[in-house]
Write a protein that holds these residues in place. Structure first.
Motif, mmCIF file in Angstrom:
data_model
loop_
_atom_site.group_PDB
_atom_site.id
_atom_site.type_symbol
_atom_site.label_atom_id
_atom_site.label_comp_id
_atom_site.label_asym_id
_atom_site.label_seq_id
_atom_site.Cartn_x
_atom_site.Cartn_y
_atom_site.Cartn_z
ATOM 1 N N ASP A 69 72.272 -30.066 -41.849
ATOM 2 C CA ASP A 69 71.469 -31.202 -41.418
ATOM 3 C C ASP A 69 70.002 -30.910 -41.655
ATOM 4 O O ASP A 69 69.551 -29.774 -41.554
ATOM 5 C CB ASP A 69 71.677 -31.468 -39.928
ATOM 6 C CG ASP A 69 73.056 -31.997 -39.614
ATOM 7 O OD1 ASP A 69 73.664 -32.624 -40.505
ATOM 8 O OD2 ASP A 69 73.526 -31.796 -38.486
ATOM 9 N N SER A 70 69.237 -31.974 -41.947
ATOM 10 C CA SER A 70 67.793 -31.825 -42.031
ATOM 11 C C SER A 70 67.275 -31.581 -40.609
ATOM 12 O O SER A 70 67.981 -31.839 -39.633
ATOM 13 C CB SER A 70 67.169 -33.078 -42.628
ATOM 14 O OG SER A 70 67.238 -34.142 -41.706
ATOM 15 N N PRO A 71 66.044 -31.112 -40.473
ATOM 16 C CA PRO A 71 65.512 -30.894 -39.112
ATOM 17 C C PRO A 71 65.517 -32.159 -38.254
ATOM 18 O O PRO A 71 65.810 -32.097 -37.063
ATOM 19 C CB PRO A 71 64.088 -30.399 -39.361
ATOM 20 C CG PRO A 71 64.147 -29.776 -40.711
ATOM 21 C CD PRO A 71 65.146 -30.597 -41.495
ATOM 22 N N THR A 72 65.230 -33.308 -38.850
ATOM 23 C CA THR A 72 65.239 -34.539 -38.058
ATOM 24 C C THR A 72 66.666 -34.945 -37.691
ATOM 25 O O THR A 72 66.901 -35.457 -36.602
ATOM 26 C CB THR A 72 64.543 -35.696 -38.791
ATOM 27 O OG1 THR A 72 65.134 -35.851 -40.081
ATOM 28 C CG2 THR A 72 63.053 -35.437 -38.939
ATOM 29 N N ASP A 73 67.613 -34.708 -38.589
ATOM 30 C CA ASP A 73 69.008 -34.994 -38.250
ATOM 31 C C ASP A 73 69.500 -34.052 -37.160
ATOM 32 O O ASP A 73 70.255 -34.454 -36.279
ATOM 33 C CB ASP A 73 69.905 -34.872 -39.482
ATOM 34 C CG ASP A 73 69.724 -36.026 -40.449
ATOM 35 O OD1 ASP A 73 69.092 -37.029 -40.074
ATOM 36 O OD2 ASP A 73 70.215 -35.912 -41.589
ATOM 37 N N PHE A 74 69.082 -32.805 -37.230
ATOM 38 C CA PHE A 74 69.467 -31.848 -36.189
ATOM 39 C C PHE A 74 68.903 -32.276 -34.834
ATOM 40 O O PHE A 74 69.601 -32.237 -33.827
ATOM 41 C CB PHE A 74 68.985 -30.438 -36.541
ATOM 42 C CG PHE A 74 69.372 -29.412 -35.518
ATOM 43 C CD1 PHE A 74 70.670 -28.932 -35.461
ATOM 44 C CD2 PHE A 74 68.447 -28.942 -34.598
ATOM 45 C CE1 PHE A 74 71.045 -27.999 -34.504
ATOM 46 C CE2 PHE A 74 68.804 -28.009 -33.643
ATOM 47 C CZ PHE A 74 70.105 -27.525 -33.597
ATOM 48 N N ALA A 75 67.648 -32.718 -34.827
ATOM 49 C CA ALA A 75 67.033 -33.186 -33.577
ATOM 50 C C ALA A 75 67.758 -34.421 -33.054
ATOM 51 O O ALA A 75 67.998 -34.544 -31.845
ATOM 52 C CB ALA A 75 65.551 -33.487 -33.793
ATOM 53 N N ALA A 76 68.140 -35.323 -33.945
ATOM 54 C CA ALA A 76 68.874 -36.517 -33.526
ATOM 55 C C ALA A 76 70.247 -36.139 -32.980
ATOM 56 O O ALA A 76 70.715 -36.720 -31.994
ATOM 57 C CB ALA A 76 69.022 -37.482 -34.696
ATOM 58 N N LYS A 77 70.893 -35.171 -33.608
ATOM 59 C CA LYS A 77 72.200 -34.717 -33.130
ATOM 60 C C LYS A 77 72.082 -34.102 -31.739
ATOM 61 O O LYS A 77 72.900 -34.360 -30.858
ATOM 62 C CB LYS A 77 72.780 -33.706 -34.109
ATOM 63 C CG LYS A 77 74.165 -33.248 -33.772
ATOM 64 C CD LYS A 77 74.667 -32.283 -34.843
ATOM 65 C CE LYS A 77 76.016 -31.719 -34.507
ATOM 66 N NZ LYS A 77 76.488 -30.783 -35.524
ATOM 67 N N ARG A 78 71.058 -33.286 -31.506
ATOM 68 C CA ARG A 78 70.851 -32.671 -30.186
ATOM 69 C C ARG A 78 70.513 -33.734 -29.147
ATOM 70 O O ARG A 78 70.995 -33.682 -28.017
ATOM 71 C CB ARG A 78 69.734 -31.617 -30.239
ATOM 72 C CG ARG A 78 70.094 -30.390 -31.016
ATOM 73 C CD ARG A 78 71.250 -29.620 -30.424
ATOM 74 N NE ARG A 78 70.928 -29.210 -29.069
ATOM 75 C CZ ARG A 78 71.831 -29.007 -28.125
ATOM 76 N NH1 ARG A 78 73.105 -29.156 -28.359
ATOM 77 N NH2 ARG A 78 71.459 -28.641 -26.916
ATOM 78 N N ALA A 79 69.661 -34.702 -29.501
ATOM 79 C CA ALA A 79 69.318 -35.777 -28.556
ATOM 80 C C ALA A 79 70.563 -36.578 -28.190
ATOM 81 O O ALA A 79 70.763 -36.931 -27.023
ATOM 82 C CB ALA A 79 68.257 -36.692 -29.159
ATOM 83 N N THR A 80 71.420 -36.825 -29.168
ATOM 84 C CA THR A 80 72.667 -37.546 -28.916
ATOM 85 C C THR A 80 73.582 -36.731 -28.012
ATOM 86 O O THR A 80 74.155 -37.255 -27.052
ATOM 87 C CB THR A 80 73.372 -37.863 -30.248
ATOM 88 O OG1 THR A 80 72.488 -38.626 -31.077
ATOM 89 C CG2 THR A 80 74.644 -38.646 -30.029
ATOM 90 N N GLN A 81 73.698 -35.447 -28.279
ATOM 91 C CA GLN A 81 74.561 -34.579 -27.470
ATOM 92 C C GLN A 81 74.066 -34.495 -26.021
ATOM 93 O O GLN A 81 74.848 -34.591 -25.089
ATOM 94 C CB GLN A 81 74.629 -33.173 -28.080
ATOM 95 C CG GLN A 81 75.503 -32.215 -27.310
ATOM 96 C CD GLN A 81 76.956 -32.642 -27.295
ATOM 97 O OE1 GLN A 81 77.501 -32.998 -28.330
ATOM 98 N NE2 GLN A 81 77.578 -32.626 -26.137
ATOM 99 N N ILE A 82 72.774 -34.341 -25.857
ATOM 100 C CA ILE A 82 72.202 -34.256 -24.510
ATOM 101 C C ILE A 82 72.419 -35.569 -23.759
ATOM 102 O O ILE A 82 72.783 -35.576 -22.579
ATOM 103 C CB ILE A 82 70.709 -33.876 -24.562
ATOM 104 C CG1 ILE A 82 70.565 -32.425 -25.053
ATOM 105 C CG2 ILE A 82 70.040 -34.063 -23.212
ATOM 106 C CD1 ILE A 82 69.141 -32.040 -25.416
ATOM 107 N N THR A 83 72.206 -36.692 -24.438
ATOM 108 C CA THR A 83 72.422 -37.994 -23.809
ATOM 109 C C THR A 83 73.888 -38.159 -23.407
ATOM 110 O O THR A 83 74.187 -38.636 -22.303
ATOM 111 C CB THR A 83 71.984 -39.127 -24.755
ATOM 112 O OG1 THR A 83 70.622 -38.920 -25.139
ATOM 113 C CG2 THR A 83 72.111 -40.481 -24.088
ATOM 114 N N CYS A 84 74.812 -37.737 -24.277
ATOM 115 C CA CYS A 84 76.242 -37.793 -23.949
ATOM 116 C C CYS A 84 76.557 -36.952 -22.716
ATOM 117 O O CYS A 84 77.276 -37.396 -21.814
ATOM 118 C CB CYS A 84 77.084 -37.294 -25.124
ATOM 119 S SG CYS A 84 77.107 -38.384 -26.540
#
Length: 147
Positions: A69-84
């Motif tokens: 993942d690009s750094p922004t995709d990684f950040a989006a993935k982490r934000a999604t995981q934390i929200t979940c």
């Protein structure tokens, strides 16, 4: 350490103004997560369009070739995981959290999209399992007799 210094700022007497500070913090974090997911989605779409327009020899970027993942995709993935996770533990159960996850469900990155879709597919079952497990844990200690 004496009892007075242990009480400090975290005692109920010195609370956080009835949760107002927490609500402001929650709104700020939710807004930040939404911006991360949205910006990452916009950047991914822009990069895909740029690569399609400029590459006639079917070359791909190193990140997409290696599956990273690009750094922004990684950040989006982490934000999604934390929200979940926060929704699962019933910390953030409002429409803002659902909006973040709905935005992530339409994300161009497969890792971000799959995490959000897995949330929507089995959140009720996961929360029911968590509730059942916590109820069993409460009764587990009752079975023992302390003399």
């Amino acid at each position: 350490i004496n009892k007075a210094s242990k009480a400090g700022k975290h005692s109920p007497k010195h609370g956080n103004n009835g949760g107002k500070r927490d609500e402001k913090l929650n709104r700020t974090i939710l807004s930040f997560f939404h911006r991360i997911v949205s910006a990452s989605a916009n950047e991914s779409v822009h990069n895909n369009n740029y690569n399609n327009d400029t590459s006639s020899n079917n070359s791909t970027s190193a990140a997409s070739f290696t599956g990273e993942d690009s750094p922004t995709d990684f950040a989006a993935k982490r934000a999604t995981q934390i929200t979940c996770d926060l929704y699962r533990h019933q910390v953030w159960t409002d429409e803002r959290s659902i909006h973040i996850l709905a935005t992530a469900a339409t994300h161009p990155s497969p890792s971000v999209m799959s995490r959000a879709l897995r949330f929507f597919l089995n959140i009720e079952e996961t929360m029911a399992f968590d509730k059942k497990s916590s109820e069993e844990d409460q009764w587990h200690g009752v079975q023992k007799v302390d003399l």
